[in-house]
Design an enzyme around this catalytic site. Structure first.
Site, PDB file in Angstrom:
ATOM      1  CG  HIS A  25      74.239   4.480  28.592  1.00 33.43           C
ATOM      2  ND1 HIS A  25      74.905   4.199  29.761  1.00 33.43           N
ATOM      3  CD2 HIS A  25      73.062   3.781  28.658  1.00 33.43           C
ATOM      4  CE1 HIS A  25      74.180   3.373  30.489  1.00 33.43           C
ATOM      5  NE2 HIS A  25      73.048   3.107  29.846  1.00 33.43           N
ATOM      6  CD  GLU A  26      70.086   3.673  25.918  1.00 34.60           C
ATOM      7  OE1 GLU A  26      69.842   2.487  25.578  1.00 34.60           O
ATOM      8  OE2 GLU A  26      69.907   4.089  27.076  1.00 34.60           O
TER       9      GLU A  26
ATOM     10  CG  HIS B 160      72.480  -0.825  26.828  1.00 32.37           C
ATOM     11  ND1 HIS B 160      72.969  -1.610  27.837  1.00 32.37           N
ATOM     12  CD2 HIS B 160      72.074   0.346  27.418  1.00 32.37           C
ATOM     13  CE1 HIS B 160      72.873  -0.959  28.985  1.00 32.37           C
ATOM     14  NE2 HIS B 160      72.341   0.231  28.749  1.00 32.37           N
TER      15      HIS B 160
END
Length: 452
Positions: free
Chosen positions: A22-23, A26
């Site tokens: 998920h990170e 980003h």
């Protein structure tokens, strides 16, 4: 490894994989948009290892393996030197900021696709969707032992797991559904399952049993485990006998015995019980005995109990080739996302219990341990569902979540200026309160499940 340590380990593995990916979403999009990333950390707390990349980002592995984070250059979080202002996140056009924020949930959807593709290529061992016993509304629909359910509505059911999940979801709406069934003789028919006749107040986790379906693989083998002294079977049947027929009616499982014994008792007189014993076929004469069961209900018995049965071997595998698995994984990712959205809508409208919708870390840890014990394909399937869940949760319009930031940017597009500091602070407090409430509900449900 104990259940506790196993659950803890697989929870950390699951969270580590999902949150890191998920990170990374980003991080990857931020770098493509020209944002300077100060730190990419796997885990929280004190860094155990750290190093600086040529891109100027500090990469770290921290002591608390419960997630991770990406820290970007931002004038709202610290001083930015004039020559680096163009690299700050807050200086980027709004569409780029929205892309960076949305990249995390999208990365989880991509990860879910990759996990499902891997699961399909490896092959997930399962059981065939074959009816073992049909009662209640399943019998009303005309389902019979030996029927193989090919599809529920437009959802193919290649294994029992797909069928059970599709039935559980369909039962929530109490609407009739069509089952495509292949009968034992090879013919294909459509059966209408009247789910609107399901009783109210049933546990959503046990809807398949309430429908009246028992799969073939859960049937108990018709093997005698013990014979009770003073009953008709005493001295006639022996431990280990496999009963094959009663009064000329074939027996395929222990569940078939009670109704056949009842018929023989009502008929009166002795009947022949056929068994296999040490490789020989025997026909033994028995007369059922009428007795009072629990609650004073009369019943006919032989006086036998079943032999303990272990987990039956898998008789089906959900597997596709690497190419065929691509569109299948895409479809399954979309299906899981739609089902989760529908489940949230059902919970909000009160059509489904929040108790069975919101789960906390204890339930997730126990499930992770259970799926990991079933094999790598099952664990990949579990991770995929978690990844889709993480994506959709983060897209909820709650401040402090990615969906809350996207909501801020949509408001900014409408009013043509960023929200003020006070409005942002109020939003943060509201978001934290909502997250705390959800976490409290999740822990409450965890404890409730443990107690029950």
């Amino acid at each position: 490894m104990s259940d506790f340590l196993g659950s803890l380990w697989w929870l950390l593995v699951a969270l580590g994989v999902l949150v890191t990916f998920h990170e990374f979403g980003h991080f990857w999009v931020a770098r493509r948009c020209g944002v300077k990333v100060l730190r990419f950390s796997v885990g929280f707390g004190t860094p155990l290892w750290r190093w600086h990349g040529k891109d100027g980002t500090e990469y770290a592995v921290a002591a608390i393996p419960l997630g991770g984070y990406v820290r970007m250059l931002d004038e709202r979080e610290g001083e930015v030197r004039p020559h680096e202002r163009h690299l700050a996140f807050n200086s980027k056009p709004i569409w780029q900021r929205m892309a960076v924020v949305a990249a995390g949930p999208l990365a989880n959807l991509v990860l879910a696709f990759l996990l499902l593709w891997g699961m399909l290529v490896i092959g997930r061992p399962d059981y065939a969707p074959v009816v073992g016993q049909a009662t209640a509304i399943a019998a009303q629909a005309g389902l019979q032992p030996g029927d193989r359910v090919l599809a529920l509505g437009d959802r193919a059911t290649p294994t029992w797991s797909e069928l059970a999940m599709a039935l559980a979801v369909a039962a929530l709406d109490r609407q009739p559904v069509a089952l495509q069934v292949r009968r034992a003789d090879g013919s294909t028919v459509t059966r209408d399952l009247p789910l609107q006749h399901l009783p109210q107040g049933i546990d959503e986790l046990r809807t398949v049993a309430a429908i009246g379906l028992l799969p073939r693989h859960l049937l108990i083998p018709a093997v005698v485990g013990s014979v009770r002294q003073g009953t008709p079977a005493w001295g006639v049947l022996a431990d280990g006998d496999r009963i094959t027929a009663i009064d000329a009616h074939p027996v395929s499982s222990f569940e078939d015995i009670a109704p056949l014994v009842a018929k023989l008792g009502e008929r009166g007189g002795p009947g022949m019980v056929e068994v296999e014993r040490d490789g020989e076929r025997l026909a033994l004469e028995l007369t059922p005995q009428r007795t009072q069961a629990g609650g004073g209900i009369p019943q006919w018995i032989l006086g036998i109990t079943n032999a303990p049965a272990g987990a039956p071997p898998h008789d089906a595998v959900l597997r596709l080739g690497p190419v065929a698995a691509v569109p299948a994984a895409v479809r399954e990712t979309g299906y899981q996302a739609r089902q989760l959205v529908d489940m949230v809508a059902r919970a909000v409208s009160g059509r489904v219990s929040v108790e069975n919708t919101v789960s906390g870390p204890i339930t997730i840890a126990r499930a992770a341990n259970d799926f990991a014990a079933r094999g790598p394909a099952w664990f990949l399937n579990f991770l995929a569902l978690l990844s889709v869940s993480l994506a959709l949760i983060n897209l909820l319009p709650i401040p402090v979540l990615d969906g809350g930031h996207l909501l801020y940017y949509l408001i900014e597009l409408v009013i043509r200026r960023p929200l003020g500091e006070r409005a942002l602070a109020v939003g943060q407090y509201i978001g934290l309160a909502m997250i705390a409430g959800l976490m409290g509900l999740a822990f409450y449900n965890d404890i409730l499940h443990l107690v029950s």
